[in-house]
Design an enzyme around this catalytic site. Structure first.
Site, PDB file in Angstrom:
ATOM      1  N   LYS A 358     -41.996  31.870  52.065  1.00  0.00           N
ATOM      2  CA  LYS A 358     -41.491  30.731  52.843  1.00  0.00           C
ATOM      3  C   LYS A 358     -40.087  30.369  52.364  1.00  0.00           C
ATOM      4  O   LYS A 358     -39.651  30.840  51.305  1.00  0.00           O
ATOM      5  CB  LYS A 358     -42.443  29.544  52.677  1.00  0.00           C
ATOM      6  CG  LYS A 358     -42.595  29.066  51.234  1.00  0.00           C
ATOM      7  CD  LYS A 358     -43.703  28.046  51.111  1.00  0.00           C
ATOM      8  CE  LYS A 358     -43.875  27.632  49.653  1.00  0.00           C
ATOM      9  NZ  LYS A 358     -45.003  26.706  49.473  1.00  0.00           N
ATOM     10  N   ARG A 452     -53.189  16.692  50.470  1.00  0.00           N
ATOM     11  CA  ARG A 452     -52.067  17.071  51.324  1.00  0.00           C
ATOM     12  C   ARG A 452     -52.681  17.607  52.617  1.00  0.00           C
ATOM     13  O   ARG A 452     -53.101  16.833  53.453  1.00  0.00           O
ATOM     14  CB  ARG A 452     -51.180  18.113  50.619  1.00  0.00           C
ATOM     15  CG  ARG A 452     -49.853  18.319  51.275  1.00  0.00           C
ATOM     16  CD  ARG A 452     -48.912  19.201  50.448  1.00  0.00           C
ATOM     17  NE  ARG A 452     -49.437  20.554  50.247  1.00  0.00           N
ATOM     18  CZ  ARG A 452     -48.743  21.527  49.648  1.00  0.00           C
ATOM     19  NH1 ARG A 452     -47.527  21.284  49.183  1.00  0.00           N
ATOM     20  NH2 ARG A 452     -49.265  22.719  49.490  1.00  0.00           N
ATOM     21  N   HIS A 480     -55.582  24.439  47.252  1.00  0.00           N
ATOM     22  CA  HIS A 480     -54.335  24.492  46.484  1.00  0.00           C
ATOM     23  C   HIS A 480     -54.452  23.588  45.264  1.00  0.00           C
ATOM     24  O   HIS A 480     -54.920  22.453  45.365  1.00  0.00           O
ATOM     25  CB  HIS A 480     -53.186  24.027  47.388  1.00  0.00           C
ATOM     26  CG  HIS A 480     -51.829  24.339  46.848  1.00  0.00           C
ATOM     27  ND1 HIS A 480     -51.464  25.589  46.406  1.00  0.00           N
ATOM     28  CD2 HIS A 480     -50.730  23.558  46.687  1.00  0.00           C
ATOM     29  CE1 HIS A 480     -50.198  25.566  46.000  1.00  0.00           C
ATOM     30  NE2 HIS A 480     -49.732  24.338  46.150  1.00  0.00           N
ATOM     31  N   ARG A 542     -51.935  33.405  46.025  1.00  0.00           N
ATOM     32  CA  ARG A 542     -50.692  33.214  46.792  1.00  0.00           C
ATOM     33  C   ARG A 542     -49.535  33.076  45.819  1.00  0.00           C
ATOM     34  O   ARG A 542     -49.381  32.045  45.183  1.00  0.00           O
ATOM     35  CB  ARG A 542     -50.790  31.945  47.657  1.00  0.00           C
ATOM     36  CG  ARG A 542     -51.965  31.922  48.625  1.00  0.00           C
ATOM     37  CD  ARG A 542     -51.962  30.638  49.440  1.00  0.00           C
ATOM     38  NE  ARG A 542     -52.009  29.440  48.609  1.00  0.00           N
ATOM     39  CZ  ARG A 542     -53.115  28.873  48.174  1.00  0.00           C
ATOM     40  NH1 ARG A 542     -54.287  29.376  48.504  1.00  0.00           N
ATOM     41  NH2 ARG A 542     -53.056  27.804  47.428  1.00  0.00           N
ATOM     42  N   TYR A 587     -12.651  14.708  44.668  1.00  0.00           N
ATOM     43  CA  TYR A 587     -12.964  13.466  45.385  1.00  0.00           C
ATOM     44  C   TYR A 587     -13.143  12.310  44.412  1.00  0.00           C
ATOM     45  O   TYR A 587     -13.821  12.448  43.385  1.00  0.00           O
ATOM     46  CB  TYR A 587     -14.249  13.633  46.197  1.00  0.00           C
ATOM     47  CG  TYR A 587     -14.037  14.385  47.484  1.00  0.00           C
ATOM     48  CD1 TYR A 587     -13.151  13.901  48.448  1.00  0.00           C
ATOM     49  CD2 TYR A 587     -14.714  15.562  47.741  1.00  0.00           C
ATOM     50  CE1 TYR A 587     -12.958  14.596  49.638  1.00  0.00           C
ATOM     51  CE2 TYR A 587     -14.525  16.258  48.921  1.00  0.00           C
ATOM     52  CZ  TYR A 587     -13.645  15.770  49.869  1.00  0.00           C
ATOM     53  OH  TYR A 587     -13.448  16.449  51.033  1.00  0.00           O
ATOM     54  N   CYS A 635     -17.818  19.437  45.970  1.00  0.00           N
ATOM     55  CA  CYS A 635     -17.473  19.206  47.378  1.00  0.00           C
ATOM     56  C   CYS A 635     -18.459  19.967  48.264  1.00  0.00           C
ATOM     57  O   CYS A 635     -19.302  20.709  47.774  1.00  0.00           O
ATOM     58  CB  CYS A 635     -16.068  19.717  47.689  1.00  0.00           C
ATOM     59  SG  CYS A 635     -14.838  19.274  46.486  1.00  0.00           S
ATOM     60  N   MET A 636     -18.296  19.835  49.559  1.00  0.00           N
ATOM     61  CA  MET A 636     -19.203  20.534  50.457  1.00  0.00           C
ATOM     62  C   MET A 636     -19.067  22.055  50.295  1.00  0.00           C
ATOM     63  O   MET A 636     -20.055  22.784  50.280  1.00  0.00           O
ATOM     64  CB  MET A 636     -18.912  20.146  51.910  1.00  0.00           C
ATOM     65  CG  MET A 636     -19.957  20.673  52.875  1.00  0.00           C
ATOM     66  SD  MET A 636     -19.622  20.264  54.586  1.00  0.00           S
ATOM     67  CE  MET A 636     -20.094  18.552  54.667  1.00  0.00           C
ATOM     68  N   ASP A 637     -17.837  22.544  50.119  1.00  0.00           N
ATOM     69  CA  ASP A 637     -17.603  23.992  50.113  1.00  0.00           C
ATOM     70  C   ASP A 637     -16.934  24.523  48.845  1.00  0.00           C
ATOM     71  O   ASP A 637     -16.691  25.720  48.744  1.00  0.00           O
ATOM     72  CB  ASP A 637     -16.727  24.371  51.319  1.00  0.00           C
ATOM     73  CG  ASP A 637     -17.125  23.595  52.551  1.00  0.00           C
ATOM     74  OD1 ASP A 637     -18.310  23.669  52.916  1.00  0.00           O
ATOM     75  OD2 ASP A 637     -16.269  22.885  53.109  1.00  0.00           O
TER      76      ASP A 637
HETATM   77  C1  LIG Z   1     -45.628  27.251  48.393  1.00  0.00           C
HETATM   78  C2  LIG Z   1     -47.042  27.481  48.305  1.00  0.00           C
HETATM   79  C3  LIG Z   1     -47.550  28.467  47.449  1.00  0.00           C
HETATM   80  C4  LIG Z   1     -46.696  29.269  46.513  1.00  0.00           C
HETATM   81  O1  LIG Z   1     -46.448  28.509  45.346  1.00  0.00           O
HETATM   82  P1  LIG Z   1     -45.755  29.127  44.057  1.00  0.00           P
HETATM   83  O2  LIG Z   1     -45.975  28.113  43.021  1.00  0.00           O
HETATM   84  O3  LIG Z   1     -44.327  29.303  44.394  1.00  0.00           O
HETATM   85  O4  LIG Z   1     -46.419  30.417  43.760  1.00  0.00           O
HETATM   86  C5  LIG Z   1     -48.908  28.700  47.477  1.00  0.00           C
HETATM   87  N1  LIG Z   1     -49.711  27.995  48.276  1.00  0.00           N
HETATM   88  C6  LIG Z   1     -49.269  27.024  49.089  1.00  0.00           C
HETATM   89  C7  LIG Z   1     -50.229  26.296  49.944  1.00  0.00           C
HETATM   90  C8  LIG Z   1     -47.915  26.731  49.122  1.00  0.00           C
HETATM   91  O5  LIG Z   1     -47.481  25.769  49.922  1.00  0.00           O
END
Ligand SMILES: *Cc1c(COP(=O)(O)O)cnc(C)c1O
Length: 698
Positions: A358, A452, A480, A542, A587, A635-637
């Protein structure tokens, strides 16, 4: 900083194009017919199959989605080439027939383009049948052999000779898009799905194949069995080794060389004509035409020069912007592969790796990372949202893709269209997804205490309801952990309670006769701190952060795995200024020079993902292998760094390292994250898409 680049695949295109020129000029003909036979009718025969394998390889890497585009591109190129060679057709009194246009090419070298137009859809269709498709293409190749080098044998077999004779009413040679190219397109495609081969065995195979082809060719020519000599029995074997070797040693790419190769291939027959005209004009006929080596030596440089001239005219030379011109992420693919190996070994038997890609793979480039992982055999991916999933599919990723976040139920048709798996965020969400009337695959999120997403673990009835809803196919159940990264006793204790809850829920579902499918609980820290799950096993883990070789911060963990950071962040020095003691800069003049100061301006800013107050929290960068503090407001850039203590003032264009190694000094992502006031996860995932993406293989 040394970055070794060897775009072997692209350079060999040019070699192959020159070999095609050799076929058409016979460089050794004036000296030794046997040597010329070997050079042009054996060695140079690798050229065209190589082009086909490259196409097959890159198409397959993109899931064959680029086939239509390549087909149209080839058609355009062919029509253009037909027009360019029309004057020569007319001059030679060779009318362009439909037969030529469709099968043979309207000029002697152009056969490859119509052949490719025929072979592309065929190969794509065959590719769907996997091994059987390759076998079918090999069968076609064998038929082709009978009309080519083995015609003397095949034509003597009763019935067969007539068939070949009839087929030659349609095409001049069996070396065409039906019998010749499909096999090489598919052999190239086979490489797309496997790990990188080792160079040595490939080199040996290529050499062995070439020896066998040499013997084969001389035997066939000696026995006068050939009708043509483009196809050999041992050619596919040679190509397998050669292509594997080039793939194994390839690092990076060179588009200019690639374009030059294509142009040399397309224009060299015109150059042969020009050399003849020039030779007559300058009275060099004996040297540049009669002498075959002289002829070859004149045609090749003329073709290359003309190719360059055409590119300069078209303004396409190096038109692509290289990634490292301003600020960029440098991705070490070998580190990624190494981490994959280490993590696979660390996971319990039977626990698969689901790669979490992601947020553009935590800023690493989701398509690049996923494709690399797919080649290491990873076939489970997770993204945060629908758009990321679709982008991954468009990038050619074929494995299973789970969307971890909330998906708008109204978008269910897109889930189906792109073969994505959604997360059921709660019971109401599950019902809404089901109500769309589109069959979708889902994983159920179970809330074991994070609060969550997920159906509460205690709500077994709701969970069971999801299995019974129409249109929902439950492929997995997951939860999770929210404290597995802490090192306090309470954190570990909470994670253990979550694990227990999750296991109990799974057991209850199974007790109801429901198959939870793929079960998964741990993310990165569930693997680094395996005590959290007390030895319990699930079907997958995951893994996000640790796949990229970093940790959130330097909090101690139970299992210190030898992981390699995958990403470096670099930026160019844009300008260097002396600033007098007492003067301000940036700035709000937030920086005031306490001494005479050498300020370097870096071409990277908060729009690229760094915090505006990087200096205040102790941000540093590496210049000339030494640490320099960030000063003033980002700065931004751009941003300012104090380069006063460097042995020599930096120059514009010099490379600064914000994460990674320069000389003997390393700036870890974890350190940089502390100076950003956050954890590595946030720093990396914020790295902006404006940054270039460069790959490196250590
Ligand atoms: C982002 C995410 C992960 C991955 O987490 P890491 O700590 O980067 O391995 C796993 N499960 C869910 C639901 C997540 O949102």
């Amino acid at each position: 900083m040394t970055r070794r680049n060897l775009p072997a695949l692209d350079w060999f295109r040019l070699v192959a194009a020159v070999l095609v020129v050799a076929i058409h000029t016979g460089p050794l003909g004036s000296f030794s017919p046997a040597a010329d036979l070997w050079f042009t009718r054996v060695l140079a025969r690798v050229a065209v199959p190589y082009f086909a394998m490259l196409s097959g390889y890159f198409l397959a890497r993109g899931g064959w989605r680029g086939t239509g585009r390549l087909w149209r591109h080839t058609l355009l190129l062919y029509l253009l080439a037909v027009a360019v060679y029309l004057p020569l057709n007319i001059y030679a009194g060779n009318p362009v027939t439909w037969r030529d246009l469709i099968f043979n090419g309207t000029f002697y070298h152009l056969w490859y383009l119509p052949a490719l137009l025929l072979a592309l859809p065929l190969a794509r269709a065959l590719a769907k049948s996997g091994r059987w498709g390759v076998a079918a293409a090999a069968g076609l190749y064998l038929i082709g052999l009978g009309g080519d080098s083995y015609y003397g044998l095949a034509s003597r077999l009763p019935g067969l000779g007539v068939l070949y004779e009839v087929s030659f009413c349609f095409w001049d040679y069996t070396r065409n898009g039906l019998f010749f190219l499909p096999l090489f397109l598919l052999l190239g495609a086979v490489f797309a799905d496997r790990p990188l081969p080792a160079p040595r065995p490939c080199a040996r195979l290529a050499l062995l194949g070439l020896l066998a082809m040499t013997a084969e060719s001389f035997a066939l020519h000696g026995l006068k069995l050939t009708r043509h000599d483009s196809m050999y029995f041992f050619l596919p074997l040679t190509m397998w080794g050669l292509f594997g070797l080039l793939l194994a040693v390839n690092r990076g790419q060179n588009r200019a060389v690639r374009r030059t190769a294509t142009l040399v291939y397309l224009i060299h027959p015109w150059c042969i004509v020009l050399v003849r005209v020039g030779a007559r004009f300058f009275g060099l006929w004996d040297q540049l035409v009669e002498n075959s080596a002289g002829h070859f030596a004149a045609v090749v440089p003329l073709s290359v020069a003309l190719a360059f001239a055409l590119q300069a005219l078209a303004g396409t030379h190096n038109r692509r912007l290289p990634p490292e011109v301003r600020a960029w992420r440098e991705i070490d693919l070998n580190a990624l592969r190494q981490n994959t190996k280490v993590l696979r070994a660390a996971l319990p038997d039977g626990c698969a790796m689901m790669a979490v890609v992601k947020a553009d793979a935590y800023g690493h480039g989701a398509a690049l990372i996923s494709r690399t992982l797919a080649r290491e055999g990873v076939d489970l991916f997770a993204v945060a949202c629908l758009s990321e999933g679709i982008a991954l599919r468009k990038g050619g990723v074929r494995g299973k893709i789970l969307v971890l976040g909330w998906t708008d139920p109204a978008q269910a048709p897109l889930l189906r269209r792109w073969r994505l798996c959604a997360t059921v965020a709660d019971a109401e969400h599950g019902r809404a997804l089901s109500a769309q009337g589109v069959p979708v695959h889902v994983h159920l999120a179970v809330d074991t205490g994070m609060h969550r997403l997920g159906i509460p673990a205690e709500e077994t009835a709701q969970l069971a309801e999801m299995f019974a809803l129409p249109n929902l196919r439950v492929d997995g159940v997951y939860s999770h952990l929210c404290t597995s990264d802490g090192d306090a006793t309470a954190d570990r204790e909470f994670a253990r309670r979550q694990t227990e809850k999750f296991s109990r829920t799974l057991a209850l579902l199974q007790g109801l006769g429901l198959d939870p499918g793929l079960t998964h609980l741990q993310a990165s820290y569930g693997v680094l701190n395996p005590g959290c799950v007390q030895g319990q096993r699930f079907d997958a883990a995951r893994l996000g952060l640790i796949l990229y070789g970093v940790r959130s911060d330097d909090t101690p963990v139970e299992c210190a795995l030898p992981l390699w950071p995958v990403l470096s962040l670099r930026a160019r020095v844009a300008a260097v200024h002396p600033v007098r003691a007492g003067e301000g800069a940036g700035y709000g003049l937030a920086f005031t020079a306490r001494r005479d100061t050498c300020l370097a301006v870096l071409a990277i800013g908060y729009a690229d993902g760094l915090p505006r107050d990087y200096a205040a929290k102790g941000g540093v960068v590496l210049l000339q292998g030494r640490r320099c503090p960030v000063v003033g407001r980002v700065c931004m850039d751009q941003m300012l760094v104090d380069a006063t203590d460097l042995p020599r003032p930096p120059q514009a264009g010099e490379i600064a390292t914000l994460i990674g190694t320069d000389g003997g000094e390393t700036l870890r992502a974890e350190e940089a994250a502390v100076a950003c006031g956050t954890i590595t996860n946030e720093l990396l995932s914020r790295l902006g898409p404006r940054l270039g993406l460069q790959t490196r293989e250590t």
